[in-house]
Structure formats: structure tokens, C-alpha cells
Design a protein around this motif. Structure first.
Motif, PDB file in Angstrom:
ATOM      1  N   UNK A  29      41.389  34.076  36.881  1.00 11.85           N
ATOM      2  CA  UNK A  29      40.375  33.171  36.351  1.00 11.85           C
ATOM      3  C   UNK A  29      39.099  33.141  37.198  1.00 11.85           C
ATOM      4  N   UNK A  30      39.211  33.277  38.505  1.00  5.81           N
ATOM      5  CA  UNK A  30      38.018  33.243  39.356  1.00  5.81           C
ATOM      6  C   UNK A  30      37.290  34.584  39.372  1.00  5.81           C
ATOM      7  N   UNK A  59      39.694  27.354  47.629  1.00  3.42           N
ATOM      8  CA  UNK A  59      41.055  27.874  47.480  1.00  3.42           C
ATOM      9  C   UNK A  59      41.622  27.322  46.177  1.00  3.42           C
ATOM     10  N   UNK A  60      42.458  28.125  45.510  1.00  2.00           N
ATOM     11  CA  UNK A  60      43.099  27.651  44.287  1.00  2.00           C
ATOM     12  C   UNK A  60      44.452  28.313  44.131  1.00  2.00           C
ATOM     13  N   UNK A  61      45.198  27.902  43.145  1.00  2.00           N
ATOM     14  CA  UNK A  61      46.526  28.424  42.824  1.00  2.00           C
ATOM     15  C   UNK A  61      47.441  28.282  44.036  1.00  2.00           C
ATOM     16  N   UNK A  62      47.831  29.353  44.665  1.00  2.00           N
ATOM     17  CA  UNK A  62      48.745  29.292  45.809  1.00  2.00           C
ATOM     18  C   UNK A  62      48.037  28.968  47.124  1.00  2.00           C
ATOM     19  N   UNK A  63      46.726  28.829  47.088  1.00  2.00           N
ATOM     20  CA  UNK A  63      45.906  28.492  48.259  1.00  2.00           C
ATOM     21  C   UNK A  63      45.968  29.574  49.342  1.00  2.00           C
ATOM     22  N   UNK A  64      46.334  30.781  48.960  1.00  2.00           N
ATOM     23  CA  UNK A  64      46.513  31.886  49.905  1.00  2.00           C
ATOM     24  C   UNK A  64      45.188  32.510  50.341  1.00  2.00           C
ATOM     25  N   UNK A  65      44.229  32.595  49.435  1.00  2.00           N
ATOM     26  CA  UNK A  65      42.969  33.277  49.722  1.00  2.00           C
ATOM     27  C   UNK A  65      41.862  32.253  49.958  1.00  2.00           C
ATOM     28  N   UNK A  66      41.130  32.428  51.059  1.00  2.00           N
ATOM     29  CA  UNK A  66      39.950  31.615  51.337  1.00  2.00           C
ATOM     30  C   UNK A  66      38.750  32.339  50.728  1.00  2.00           C
ATOM     31  N   UNK A  67      38.299  31.860  49.580  1.00  2.00           N
ATOM     32  CA  UNK A  67      37.156  32.455  48.888  1.00  2.00           C
ATOM     33  C   UNK A  67      35.891  31.819  49.478  1.00  2.00           C
ATOM     34  N   UNK A  69      31.868  31.217  50.060  1.00  2.00           N
ATOM     35  CA  UNK A  69      30.639  31.266  49.274  1.00  2.00           C
ATOM     36  C   UNK A  69      29.552  30.501  50.011  1.00  2.00           C
ATOM     37  N   UNK A  70      28.333  30.677  49.557  1.00  4.39           N
ATOM     38  CA  UNK A  70      27.177  30.002  50.142  1.00  4.39           C
ATOM     39  C   UNK A  70      26.910  28.711  49.363  1.00  4.39           C
ATOM     40  N   UNK A  71      26.881  27.596  50.063  1.00  4.64           N
ATOM     41  CA  UNK A  71      26.606  26.313  49.408  1.00  4.64           C
ATOM     42  C   UNK A  71      25.156  26.220  48.944  1.00  4.64           C
ATOM     43  N   UNK A  72      24.274  27.061  49.481  1.00  8.80           N
ATOM     44  CA  UNK A  72      22.868  27.035  49.098  1.00  8.80           C
ATOM     45  C   UNK A  72      22.607  27.793  47.794  1.00  8.80           C
ATOM     46  N   UNK A  73      23.042  29.058  47.713  1.00  5.84           N
ATOM     47  CA  UNK A  73      22.746  29.878  46.533  1.00  5.84           C
ATOM     48  C   UNK A  73      23.953  30.084  45.614  1.00  5.84           C
ATOM     49  N   UNK A  74      25.143  29.763  46.091  1.00  6.75           N
ATOM     50  CA  UNK A  74      26.348  29.890  45.276  1.00  6.75           C
ATOM     51  C   UNK A  74      27.000  31.257  45.273  1.00  6.75           C
ATOM     52  N   UNK A  75      26.368  32.225  45.889  1.00  4.84           N
ATOM     53  CA  UNK A  75      26.897  33.586  45.904  1.00  4.84           C
ATOM     54  C   UNK A  75      28.149  33.661  46.779  1.00  4.84           C
ATOM     55  N   UNK A  76      29.124  34.478  46.354  1.00  5.74           N
ATOM     56  CA  UNK A  76      30.397  34.598  47.071  1.00  5.74           C
ATOM     57  C   UNK A  76      30.582  36.027  47.580  1.00  5.74           C
ATOM     58  N   UNK A  77      30.194  36.299  48.835  1.00  9.21           N
ATOM     59  CA  UNK A  77      30.216  37.674  49.331  1.00  9.21           C
ATOM     60  C   UNK A  77      31.560  38.197  49.814  1.00  9.21           C
ATOM     61  N   UNK A 106      35.610  54.202  42.207  1.00  9.67           N
ATOM     62  CA  UNK A 106      36.783  54.096  41.344  1.00  9.67           C
ATOM     63  C   UNK A 106      37.191  52.624  41.293  1.00  9.67           C
ATOM     64  N   UNK A 107      37.298  52.062  40.091  1.00  7.08           N
ATOM     65  CA  UNK A 107      37.708  50.666  39.917  1.00  7.08           C
ATOM     66  C   UNK A 107      39.167  50.622  39.476  1.00  7.08           C
ATOM     67  N   UNK A 108      39.990  49.972  40.275  1.00  5.23           N
ATOM     68  CA  UNK A 108      41.413  49.812  39.978  1.00  5.23           C
ATOM     69  C   UNK A 108      41.600  48.408  39.402  1.00  5.23           C
ATOM     70  N   UNK A 109      42.211  48.337  38.232  1.00  2.05           N
ATOM     71  CA  UNK A 109      42.442  47.039  37.576  1.00  2.05           C
ATOM     72  C   UNK A 109      43.636  46.348  38.233  1.00  2.05           C
ATOM     73  N   UNK A 110      43.535  45.027  38.403  1.00  8.18           N
ATOM     74  CA  UNK A 110      44.628  44.227  38.938  1.00  8.18           C
ATOM     75  C   UNK A 110      44.884  43.062  38.002  1.00  8.18           C
ATOM     76  N   UNK A 111      46.132  42.825  37.675  1.00  7.02           N
ATOM     77  CA  UNK A 111      46.493  41.731  36.771  1.00  7.02           C
ATOM     78  C   UNK A 111      46.736  40.452  37.574  1.00  7.02           C
ATOM     79  N   UNK A 112      45.648  39.888  38.079  1.00  9.51           N
ATOM     80  CA  UNK A 112      45.725  38.670  38.874  1.00  9.51           C
ATOM     81  C   UNK A 112      46.202  37.463  38.101  1.00  9.51           C
ATOM     82  N   UNK A 113      46.064  37.486  36.790  1.00 15.67           N
ATOM     83  CA  UNK A 113      46.527  36.351  35.976  1.00 15.67           C
ATOM     84  C   UNK A 113      48.047  36.202  36.046  1.00 15.67           C
ATOM     85  N   UNK A 114      48.746  37.267  36.413  1.00 12.45           N
ATOM     86  CA  UNK A 114      50.198  37.194  36.468  1.00 12.45           C
ATOM     87  C   UNK A 114      50.730  36.915  37.871  1.00 12.45           C
ATOM     88  N   UNK A 115      49.848  36.764  38.860  1.00  8.39           N
ATOM     89  CA  UNK A 115      50.310  36.494  40.232  1.00  8.39           C
ATOM     90  C   UNK A 115      50.825  35.083  40.353  1.00  8.39           C
TER      91      UNK A 115
END
Length: 115
Positions: A29-30, A59-67, A69-77, A106-115
Motif C-alpha cells: 500500500x505504501x 512505520x506501518x504493518x509489522x513496524x519492521x521498516x523505518x520509512x 521522509x522529509x517533514x518539509x517537502x514530503x519526499x521519501x528518499x 531491471x525492475x523486479x516485482x515484489x508482492x508486498x501486499x502478501x507480506x
């Protein structure tokens, strides 16, 4: 190779070193909403050029990943997590790197919706 990256306004800037050959395109979703193209590297290969205190984190779902982002512009590097063996990783949003031709990756698809 060494790459430079940042958020849109430059408040978050970094360098990352490695061989960029493929990216992951996740359908969670993110990632799907933000259009991420992720390149995973060992965390020690990413060096912040700006203060860590400038990072905002989501953080969302399992809270495993620290996403981060910039609070000023909103971009998530980039984000941070650990692999199943406990090794620290950085998930770099390749769209935030300077002068990287996306069409050659090369873009590899990942089914993150099923994690």
C-alpha cells in the motif's frame, strides 16, 4: 560506484555506494502509492550528509521498516530495516538519486501486499 541523493528540498541528503543493477518495485500500500523503486544495500554503504535529526519516520504493518521522509517537502528518499539474519539494510528510493537513468535498470516485482 558512488551516488548522491536527496529529498526534493535538500534537507535530507546522502551518498550511497554500490553497484546499481536492479530495483525492486513493490505493490504494498505504501510503495505503490509513492511509486518507489527500491535498491537494497548494506546500511553502512549509505552515509547521511545532513543531520539524522532532519529525518521523519513512518512505520506501518509489522513496524519492521523505518520509512524515512522529509517533514518539509514530503519526499521519501530511503528506509532502514534488518534482513532475516539481522544485518542492517538501507532501502534507497532510486528516484531520489541524481543522474540515474531509470530505463536501464531491471525492475523486479515484489508482492508486498502478501507480506
Amino acid at each position: 560506484m558512488k551516488y548522491r541523493g536527496s529529498c526534493h528540498c535538500g534537507k535530507i541528503a546522502f551518498e550511497v555506494e554500490g553497484t546499481l543493477e536492479q530495483v525492486m518495485e513493490c505493490n504494498c500500500s505504501l510503495c505503490s502509492r509513492r511509486g518507489y523503486l527500491l535498491w537494497f544495500v548494506p546500511r553502512e554503504q549509505l552515509k547521511l550528509a545532513t543531520p539524522e535529526s532532519d529525518l521523519s519516520t513512518y512505520r506501518f504493518n509489522r513496524m519492521h521498516i523505518a520509512h524515512h521522509f522529509c517533514a518539509n517537502c514530503g519526499c521519501a528518499p530511503f528506509g532502514e530495516a534488518t534482513d532475516p539474519k539481522g544485518k542492517a539494510l538501507a532501502a534507497v528510493n532510486v528516484r531520489c538519486l541524481e543522474d540515474v537513468p531509470l530505463e536501464g535498470l531491471k525492475a523486479v516485482k515484489a508482492d508486498g501486499r502478501s507480506f
